[in-house]
Motif scaffolding. Structure first.
Motif, PDB file in Angstrom:
ATOM      1  N   SER A 171       0.835  -1.194   0.000  1.00  0.00           N
ATOM      2  CA  SER A 171       0.000   0.000   0.000  1.00  0.00           C
ATOM      3  C   SER A 171       0.878   1.256   0.000  1.00  0.00           C
ATOM      4  CB  SER A 171      -0.902   0.022   1.238  1.00  0.00           C
ATOM      5  OG  SER A 171      -1.509   1.293   1.391  1.00  0.00           O
ATOM      6  N   PRO A 172       0.673   2.188  -0.924  1.00  0.00           N
ATOM      7  CA  PRO A 172       1.507   3.391  -0.963  1.00  0.00           C
ATOM      8  C   PRO A 172       1.196   4.383   0.156  1.00  0.00           C
ATOM      9  CG  PRO A 172      -0.149   3.469  -2.690  1.00  0.00           C
ATOM     10  CD  PRO A 172      -0.254   2.121  -2.059  1.00  0.00           C
ATOM     11  N   TRP A 173       0.013   4.289   0.766  1.00  0.00           N
ATOM     12  CA  TRP A 173      -0.313   5.237   1.843  1.00  0.00           C
ATOM     13  C   TRP A 173      -0.131   4.623   3.242  1.00  0.00           C
ATOM     14  CZ3 TRP A 173      -4.080   3.560  -1.682  1.00  0.00           C
ATOM     15  CH2 TRP A 173      -5.024   2.669  -1.198  1.00  0.00           C
ATOM     16  N   ASN A 174       0.132   3.306   3.285  1.00  0.00           N
ATOM     17  CA  ASN A 174       0.437   2.658   4.566  1.00  0.00           C
ATOM     18  C   ASN A 174       1.311   1.452   4.242  1.00  0.00           C
ATOM     19  OD1 ASN A 174       0.536   1.194   6.956  1.00  0.00           O
ATOM     20  ND2 ASN A 174      -1.596   1.610   7.495  1.00  0.00           N
ATOM     21  N   ASN A 175       2.639   1.628   4.391  1.00  0.00           N
ATOM     22  CA  ASN A 175       3.560   0.598   3.918  1.00  0.00           C
ATOM     23  C   ASN A 175       3.513  -0.695   4.720  1.00  0.00           C
ATOM     24  OD1 ASN A 175       4.898   1.315   6.266  1.00  0.00           O
ATOM     25  ND2 ASN A 175       6.514   2.457   5.227  1.00  0.00           N
ATOM     26  N   LYS A 176       2.733  -0.728   5.790  1.00  0.00           N
ATOM     27  CA  LYS A 176       2.572  -1.970   6.551  1.00  0.00           C
ATOM     28  C   LYS A 176       1.423  -2.809   6.006  1.00  0.00           C
ATOM     29  CE  LYS A 176       4.462  -0.021  10.827  1.00  0.00           C
ATOM     30  NZ  LYS A 176       4.189   0.294  12.257  1.00  0.00           N
ATOM     31  N   ASN A 177       0.599  -2.205   5.148  1.00  0.00           N
ATOM     32  CA  ASN A 177      -0.550  -2.903   4.580  1.00  0.00           C
ATOM     33  C   ASN A 177      -0.309  -3.273   3.117  1.00  0.00           C
ATOM     34  OD1 ASN A 177      -1.761  -2.578   7.040  1.00  0.00           O
ATOM     35  ND2 ASN A 177      -3.213  -1.010   6.372  1.00  0.00           N
ATOM     36  N   LYS A 178      -1.183  -4.080   2.568  1.00  0.00           N
ATOM     37  CA  LYS A 178      -1.116  -4.512   1.176  1.00  0.00           C
ATOM     38  C   LYS A 178      -2.365  -4.061   0.431  1.00  0.00           C
ATOM     39  CE  LYS A 178       2.562  -6.841   2.387  1.00  0.00           C
ATOM     40  NZ  LYS A 178       3.903  -6.278   2.108  1.00  0.00           N
ATOM     41  N   ILE A 179      -2.251  -4.013  -0.892  1.00  0.00           N
ATOM     42  CA  ILE A 179      -3.401  -3.751  -1.760  1.00  0.00           C
ATOM     43  C   ILE A 179      -3.618  -4.979  -2.639  1.00  0.00           C
ATOM     44  CG2 ILE A 179      -4.387  -2.311  -3.588  1.00  0.00           C
ATOM     45  CD1 ILE A 179      -4.123  -0.839  -0.958  1.00  0.00           C
ATOM     46  N   LEU A 180      -4.829  -5.502  -2.606  1.00  0.00           N
ATOM     47  CA  LEU A 180      -5.219  -6.606  -3.480  1.00  0.00           C
ATOM     48  C   LEU A 180      -6.065  -6.039  -4.608  1.00  0.00           C
ATOM     49  CD1 LEU A 180      -5.689  -9.605  -4.257  1.00  0.00           C
ATOM     50  CD2 LEU A 180      -7.637  -9.595  -2.670  1.00  0.00           C
ATOM     51  N   ARG A 181      -5.659  -6.336  -5.860  1.00  0.00           N
ATOM     52  CA  ARG A 181      -6.444  -5.895  -7.016  1.00  0.00           C
ATOM     53  C   ARG A 181      -7.041  -7.099  -7.740  1.00  0.00           C
ATOM     54  NH1 ARG A 181      -3.925  -5.022 -12.540  1.00  0.00           N
ATOM     55  NH2 ARG A 181      -4.311  -7.242 -12.321  1.00  0.00           N
ATOM     56  N   ILE A 182      -8.338  -7.025  -7.964  1.00  0.00           N
ATOM     57  CA  ILE A 182      -9.050  -8.049  -8.718  1.00  0.00           C
ATOM     58  C   ILE A 182      -9.523  -7.410 -10.015  1.00  0.00           C
ATOM     59  CG2 ILE A 182     -11.054  -9.584  -8.761  1.00  0.00           C
ATOM     60  CD1 ILE A 182     -10.904  -9.504  -5.638  1.00  0.00           C
ATOM     61  N   GLY A 183      -9.068  -7.931 -11.142  1.00  0.00           N
ATOM     62  CA  GLY A 183      -9.459  -7.411 -12.450  1.00  0.00           C
ATOM     63  C   GLY A 183     -10.348  -8.418 -13.168  1.00  0.00           C
ATOM     64  N   ILE A 184     -11.485  -7.958 -13.658  1.00  0.00           N
ATOM     65  CA  ILE A 184     -12.437  -8.828 -14.349  1.00  0.00           C
ATOM     66  C   ILE A 184     -12.652  -8.294 -15.754  1.00  0.00           C
ATOM     67  CG2 ILE A 184     -14.782  -9.766 -14.324  1.00  0.00           C
ATOM     68  CD1 ILE A 184     -14.762  -9.190 -11.261  1.00  0.00           C
ATOM     69  N   GLN A 185     -12.464  -9.142 -16.740  1.00  0.00           N
ATOM     70  CA  GLN A 185     -12.636  -8.768 -18.146  1.00  0.00           C
ATOM     71  C   GLN A 185     -13.827  -9.510 -18.721  1.00  0.00           C
ATOM     72  OE1 GLN A 185     -10.783  -6.619 -20.544  1.00  0.00           O
ATOM     73  NE2 GLN A 185     -12.789  -7.097 -21.436  1.00  0.00           N
ATOM     74  N   GLY A 186     -14.836  -8.745 -19.181  1.00  0.00           N
ATOM     75  CA  GLY A 186     -15.996  -9.353 -19.797  1.00  0.00           C
ATOM     76  C   GLY A 186     -15.733  -9.745 -21.238  1.00  0.00           C
ATOM     77  N   GLU A 187     -16.459 -10.725 -21.692  1.00  0.00           N
ATOM     78  CA  GLU A 187     -16.350 -11.203 -23.070  1.00  0.00           C
ATOM     79  C   GLU A 187     -16.683 -10.091 -24.070  1.00  0.00           C
ATOM     80  OE1 GLU A 187     -18.779 -14.448 -25.889  1.00  0.00           O
ATOM     81  OE2 GLU A 187     -19.641 -13.664 -24.033  1.00  0.00           O
ATOM     82  N   ASN A 188     -15.929 -10.012 -25.126  1.00  0.00           N
ATOM     83  CA  ASN A 188     -16.222  -9.094 -26.229  1.00  0.00           C
ATOM     84  C   ASN A 188     -17.083  -9.805 -27.261  1.00  0.00           C
ATOM     85  OD1 ASN A 188     -15.158  -6.323 -26.321  1.00  0.00           O
ATOM     86  ND2 ASN A 188     -13.203  -7.299 -25.849  1.00  0.00           N
ATOM     87  N   LEU A 189     -18.306  -9.332 -27.439  1.00  0.00           N
ATOM     88  CA  LEU A 189     -19.180  -9.944 -28.435  1.00  0.00           C
ATOM     89  C   LEU A 189     -18.642  -9.676 -29.837  1.00  0.00           C
ATOM     90  CD1 LEU A 189     -22.795  -9.071 -27.200  1.00  0.00           C
ATOM     91  CD2 LEU A 189     -21.646 -11.283 -27.084  1.00  0.00           C
ATOM     92  N   LYS A 190     -18.648 -10.697 -30.664  1.00  0.00           N
ATOM     93  CA  LYS A 190     -18.290 -10.501 -32.054  1.00  0.00           C
ATOM     94  C   LYS A 190     -19.467  -9.883 -32.798  1.00  0.00           C
ATOM     95  CE  LYS A 190     -15.033 -14.371 -32.058  1.00  0.00           C
ATOM     96  NZ  LYS A 190     -14.699 -15.700 -32.619  1.00  0.00           N
ATOM     97  N   GLU A 191     -19.175  -9.218 -33.889  1.00  0.00           N
ATOM     98  CA  GLU A 191     -20.205  -8.487 -34.623  1.00  0.00           C
ATOM     99  C   GLU A 191     -21.366  -9.395 -35.028  1.00  0.00           C
ATOM    100  OE1 GLU A 191     -21.710  -4.885 -35.833  1.00  0.00           O
ATOM    101  OE2 GLU A 191     -19.796  -5.257 -34.831  1.00  0.00           O
ATOM    102  N   ASP A 192     -21.053 -10.631 -35.398  1.00  0.00           N
ATOM    103  CA  ASP A 192     -22.122 -11.531 -35.839  1.00  0.00           C
ATOM    104  C   ASP A 192     -22.961 -12.083 -34.685  1.00  0.00           C
ATOM    105  OD1 ASP A 192     -20.167 -13.143 -34.767  1.00  0.00           O
ATOM    106  OD2 ASP A 192     -20.159 -14.599 -36.384  1.00  0.00           O
ATOM    107  N   LYS A 193     -22.482 -11.861 -33.447  1.00  0.00           N
ATOM    108  CA  LYS A 193     -23.246 -12.295 -32.268  1.00  0.00           C
ATOM    109  C   LYS A 193     -24.036 -11.146 -31.646  1.00  0.00           C
ATOM    110  CE  LYS A 193     -20.457 -16.214 -30.714  1.00  0.00           C
ATOM    111  NZ  LYS A 193     -19.723 -16.800 -29.552  1.00  0.00           N
ATOM    112  N   LYS A 194     -23.864  -9.967 -32.193  1.00  0.00           N
ATOM    113  CA  LYS A 194     -24.534  -8.799 -31.627  1.00  0.00           C
ATOM    114  C   LYS A 194     -26.036  -8.894 -31.870  1.00  0.00           C
ATOM    115  CE  LYS A 194     -24.233  -4.798 -33.672  1.00  0.00           C
ATOM    116  NZ  LYS A 194     -23.705  -3.543 -34.228  1.00  0.00           N
ATOM    117  N   PRO A 195     -26.870  -8.832 -30.844  1.00  0.00           N
ATOM    118  CA  PRO A 195     -28.315  -8.957 -31.046  1.00  0.00           C
ATOM    119  C   PRO A 195     -28.918  -7.705 -31.678  1.00  0.00           C
ATOM    120  CG  PRO A 195     -27.839  -8.481 -28.748  1.00  0.00           C
ATOM    121  CD  PRO A 195     -26.515  -8.685 -29.423  1.00  0.00           C
TER     122      PRO A 195
END
Length: 561
Positions: A171-195
């Protein structure tokens, strides 16, 4: 009775100079009307004018809520402060910042995802256009973080919905702590799947929309969307002021000139019957429903509903009743002064929706051109996250942001409980501040007398679970990942650091109790050192926002000396 002096300062920024001992800076004040009972020699902008109504002075400084205007030699004066650029009539839901939680007694953290970005652009408007600090409840930190795109792992399976990216650092604001980052990427619909799309534009044309940053900007924004539609898409337009009416029946996306002409013919005037307009728009969407299509109402407004169905509960109930028919809701916020952010955030949450604030045409490009697929096409609904922290490794944790999205732990598997939706290609970023097992406790809770729970001997940091439904489904599916020690990095990625800088900025704007000794200079350094992959200049603009906030804070501090 002494003759009253009235000053009308209308329309734009007015630069005022002063030889007052309080400050010798060149200052900007935007005030629509100031009325005082005694002649005014000088007016100096001291902080930021955000008050409305009558304010009384007990000396040289006219003081209101978080505002101060100097009136020299006007002891006992009264004044009315009203400004289009004031936030006095804007409204925001109160946010009670998340605190640290003991991982041993409460290891589960459960919440709904959020892909909205309205808070970020609204904050940008206040800083960059109005030159003032935003009220803290206008700052939703998760939306500050999620405004930006990151290089996350794509879904691995051919038909996979989500890819996950985990990283932990100091953690940059408290060096005794940690930061956990969770990144979620959604599926990119292809043009032919676009409703195919059945879109109903629901446009507020009431008198409150009669400003250049409202209806005119709204029209140009919708034109960008229209230019991206195809012949299989359908568009209808419903408008509302004192009453609601259909100004364009369902029209093919290939008839762009006809749709744009209908937009150009709109003008503002009257009160705001928002509830009536919402009902008419949804009824039209139902009437022209496309099976397995993208059926969506796009509401564009400043949120100031003042006649007809106006209560939050009534409007939410109205929208929720149509959600069961798989009609989605997108809300576009415009304008300032009487902007009702709290109303629009609640309505979008109730309507299987997303919420954007558009302050300029560049933002309209981001929503309706670069991000069109994510804005319009849902890949998963009722998306929930639950983290189980391992108390053998984590003493305490704090979810950064998402205060308005928290769920009870038992809601995670309850398919009747509503949650947020994810559009094509959308990303979700989640940050936790973690106190390691051997770290200093941030909470003060006595040990339990009658319980002594045992902790398994495991080095795992946490277990991550995500549940979602298909856009037309009723039963949720679950994905799970175990977070191992190898996600910790001494030197973190640029994406990690930039997301952290966005969180830091939000913490400072909110004056978070957890910010430690964090300064704008710290945030600026971290953002600048990690500004990469900035194709559209959004990160460069973010850096300008940090600099502007630092400038405003410094000016305010100098004034108080």
């Amino acid at each position: 009775m002494k003759k009253k002096t009235m000053l009308f300062l209308l329309g734009a920024l007015i630069f005022l100079f002063s030889s007052c001992t309080m400050t010798d800076r060149k200052e900007v004040v935007v005030v629509q009307q100031v009325m005082v009972e005694k002649p005014v020699e000088k007016i100096v902008y001291v902080d930021r004018v955000i008050s409305t109504g009558k304010i009384e002075s007990n000396g040289d400084v006219l003081i209101g809520s978080n505002s101060a205007v100097t009136i020299v030699n006007a002891k006992g004066a009264t004044a009315d402060l009203r400004s289009e650029y004031s936030i006095g009539t804007e409204s925001y839901s109160e946010i009670n910042e998340n605190g640290f939680i003991d991982a041993k007694t409460s290891p589960l953290s459960t919440f709904s995802i959020d892909v909205d970005t309205a808070s970020y652009t609204n904050v940008r408007r206040m800083l960059m256009t109005q030159g003032k600090m935003p009220p803290k409840d206008s700052v939703r930190i998760e939306e500050m973080i999620n405004y930006f795109s990151y290089d996350y792992k794509k879904p691995e399976k051919e038909n996979g919905k989500f890819g996950f990216d985990f990283e932990m650092g100091d953690s940059p604001w408290n060096n005794k702590n940690k930061i956990l980052r969770i990144g979620i990427q959604g599926e990119n619909l292809k043009e032919d799947k676009k409703p195919k799309s059945n879109l109903v534009f629901l446009i507020d044309v009431s008198g409150s929309m009669n400003h250049s940053n409202k209806l005119p900007l709204l029209k140009e924004s919708f034109k960008k969307l229209v230019n991206n539609l195809n012949s299989e898409d359908r568009v209808s337009i419903v408008v509302y002021a004192g009453n609601a009416g259909v100004v364009l029946e369902p029209t093919s996306g290939k008839e762009k000139d006809k749709i744009i002409e209908a937009l150009d013919n709109l003008s503002a005037g009257g009160s705001t019957a928002g509830g009536e307009g919402i009902k008419k728009a949804y009824d039209l969407a139902v009437k022209n429903l496309i099976k397995n299509g993208n059926n969506r109402v796009i509401l564009a407004t400043d949120g100031d509903f003042n006649v007809g169905v106006t209560s939050g509960a009534e409007l939410e109930g109205l929208i929720a009743s149509y959600k069961k028919k798989n009609i989605y809701l997108t809300i576009l916020g415009f304008g300032m002064g009487n902007y009702k952010d709290d109303t629009m955030e609640r309505l979008s949450n109730k309507g299987n929706g997303n919420y954007f604030y558009i302050d300029n045409l560049k933002e309209a490009d981001k929503v309706f051109d670069q991000g069109l697929m994510g804005t319009l096409y849902t890949i998963a609904k009722d998306v929930k996250i639950q983290i189980e922290f391992n108390p053998a490794v984590v003493k305490e944790y704090r979810l950064i942001g998402y205060e308005n999205r928290k769920l009870a732990n038992e809601d995670f598997k309850n398919d009747k409980k509503d949650a947020g939706d994810v559009g094509s290609g959308h990303q979700v970023t989640v940050l936790y501040e973690i106190v390691p097992k051997n770290g200093n406790s941030e909470t003060d809770v006595d040990k339990l007398v009658y319980q002594d729970s045992k902790v398994k001997n495991s080095s795992d940091i946490a277990t991550f679970k995500l549940r979602y439904k298909e856009p037309d489904g009723d039963k949720s599916k679950e994905l799970k990942e175990v977070l191992k020690q190898d996600i910790y990095k001494k030197n973190n990625t640029n994406d990690f650091n930039f997301a952290v800088s966005a969180a830091e900025f939000g913490m400072l704007l909110r004056n978070s109790e957890h910010k430690g000794n964090l300064t704008y200079e710290d945030v600026l350094k971290l953002a600048k050192n990690n500004k990469e992959n900035d194709k559209y200049g959004y990160k460069a603009e973010f850096i300008q926002m940090i600099e502007k906030a630092a400038e405003i804070e410094k000016a305010s501090e100098n004034t108080k000396k």
